[in-house]
Scaffold this active site. Sequence first.
Site, short mmCIF file in Angstrom:
data_model
loop_
_atom_site.label_atom_id
_atom_site.label_comp_id
_atom_site.label_asym_id
_atom_site.label_seq_id
_atom_site.Cartn_x
_atom_site.Cartn_y
_atom_site.Cartn_z
N ASP A 1 1.04 -1.20 -0.28
CA ASP A 1 -0.27 0.40 -0.07
C ASP A 1 1.06 0.94 0.16
O ASP A 1 1.66 1.56 0.68
CB ASP A 1 -0.81 0.07 1.30
CG ASP A 1 -1.89 1.17 1.17
OD1 ASP A 1 -1.10 2.21 0.81
OD2 ASP A 1 -2.87 1.47 2.21
N LYS A 5 -2.77 -2.83 7.59
CA LYS A 5 -3.21 -4.08 7.25
C LYS A 5 -2.44 -4.47 6.81
O LYS A 5 -1.47 -3.84 5.45
CB LYS A 5 -4.64 -4.19 7.48
CG LYS A 5 -5.14 -4.61 8.22
CD LYS A 5 -5.05 -5.95 9.25
CE LYS A 5 -5.54 -5.63 10.65
NZ LYS A 5 -4.77 -6.73 11.12
N TYR A 55 1.44 0.42 15.25
CA TYR A 55 -0.18 -0.58 13.41
C TYR A 55 0.54 0.70 12.67
O TYR A 55 0.97 2.19 12.76
CB TYR A 55 -1.38 0.20 14.23
CG TYR A 55 -2.25 0.51 12.62
CD1 TYR A 55 -3.24 -0.72 12.69
CD2 TYR A 55 -2.93 1.22 12.40
CE1 TYR A 55 -3.54 -1.03 11.24
CE2 TYR A 55 -3.80 1.23 11.27
CZ TYR A 55 -3.96 0.60 11.00
OH TYR A 55 -4.55 -0.46 9.74
C1 F6R Z 1 -7.79 -0.05 7.50
C2 F6R Z 1 -6.81 1.08 7.35
C3 F6R Z 1 -8.48 1.58 7.76
C4 F6R Z 1 -7.14 3.32 8.50
C5 F6R Z 1 -8.69 4.24 8.55
C6 F6R Z 1 -7.92 4.79 9.81
O1 F6R Z 1 -6.33 -1.39 7.32
O2 F6R Z 1 -6.60 1.20 6.09
O3 F6R Z 1 -9.38 1.97 8.35
O4 F6R Z 1 -7.48 2.63 9.45
O5 F6R Z 1 -9.02 4.92 7.73
O6 F6R Z 1 -7.00 5.63 8.98
P1 F6R Z 1 -5.22 6.96 9.53
O7 F6R Z 1 -5.43 6.74 11.05
O8 F6R Z 1 -5.02 6.45 8.40
O9 F6R Z 1 -6.79 8.08 9.53
MG MG Z 2 -3.95 1.88 3.35
MG MG Z 3 -5.03 -1.40 1.66
#
Ligand code: F6R
Ligand code: MG
Ligand code: MG
Length: 364
Positions: A10, A230, A227
Amino acid sequence: MITVSAIKADIGGYVGHTSMHPDILTLGQEELEKARQRGLLVDAHASHCGDDLFLIMTHERGENDQEVHRMAWGIFVKGTELAKKLKLYGAGQDLLADAFSGTIRGAGPGSAEMEIDERPSEPIIVFMGDKTSAGSFNLPFYKMYADPFNTAGLIIAENLHQGFTFEIQDVREHLQISLNTPEEAYDALILIGAPSRYAVKRVYARSTGEIAAVSSTDKLSLIAGRYVGKDDPVAVARCQGNFPAVGEILEPFSTPYLVEGWMRGSHIGPWMPVALRDANPSRFDGPPRVVALGFQLAGGKLVGPRDMFDDPAFDRARTEANRVADYLRKHGPFEPHRLPLEEMEYTTMPLIAKKLASRWQPMA
Ligand code: F6R
Ligand code: MG
Ligand code: MG
């Protein structure tokens, strides 16, 4: 011998974490084409599932080849530069290492590679996941290679009847073990039923010892210690002949099994099999998706892809996934929709524990 390498990362989402900007995909395809023209690759195809870029490549250099990995890393770096220019979301998110150091493994991107002796006809399926974790292929792999209610060939085809060997990794301890099914199926299940700890890396046909399937088991959170998004794993499966038929390889996805991931990597949700055009998870950043690209190999050429879940026969799985999603979402912040405290990728627990520390009283 031909090596199939699927390497993914990603490097920036469009919009938010839901999908991939078309310019990133074009860049991926153009860079792969350059690598093919200079003779590093036999063939290649760039694709996406949600916000992840998947590089599907064939070459004659074996697994873990430094030059192939360096080239893939280079594409992710270049793609990150473009993502930054477009201010895409989370640009360079999975590039955890500062620089390439000889292998893509442990640097953030996920990889699944297999070196094969290409058969007279070699159908393969590349599965691309989004909003889910390494280990999510455990259940479908078990069904494909060890469950006779899924794979008729285990019972009625001579070349599948001996069963398959599962190479299982303990991703926390960095250990691996090989277990033979059917006789060690129960031993295998106690392990792979816990996919956050144990992940099926490879499967082999016992009749010939040939590799049948491989998946990426790279765990971003274990690499980074925090974190960082994913894993969104990839898997490659060979089909027909000594392996399950195409339809037996796809059949496990007729049920949208629950996997870890979804919103903030901290929920369980149904793994929805979709056509490429529907691989843009937006509801609650999900639910998790899986796309299946089918190819016929011809001297390493990737003839395809065919979009295997673009079939109304998977409509019911998608409807069921939506129903399960509705039901799970009603639980809001409660387990088991939300993952247990120690498995959540996002948490405010340390902060709240500190804030409330002085207010805890012995139970009356
Ligand atoms: C799951 C994913 C999204 C982010 C969520 C918050 O793998 O990538 O659900 O975790 O959109 O993202 P941030 O913390 O970057 O605002
Ligand atoms: Mg992403
Ligand atoms: Mg992804």
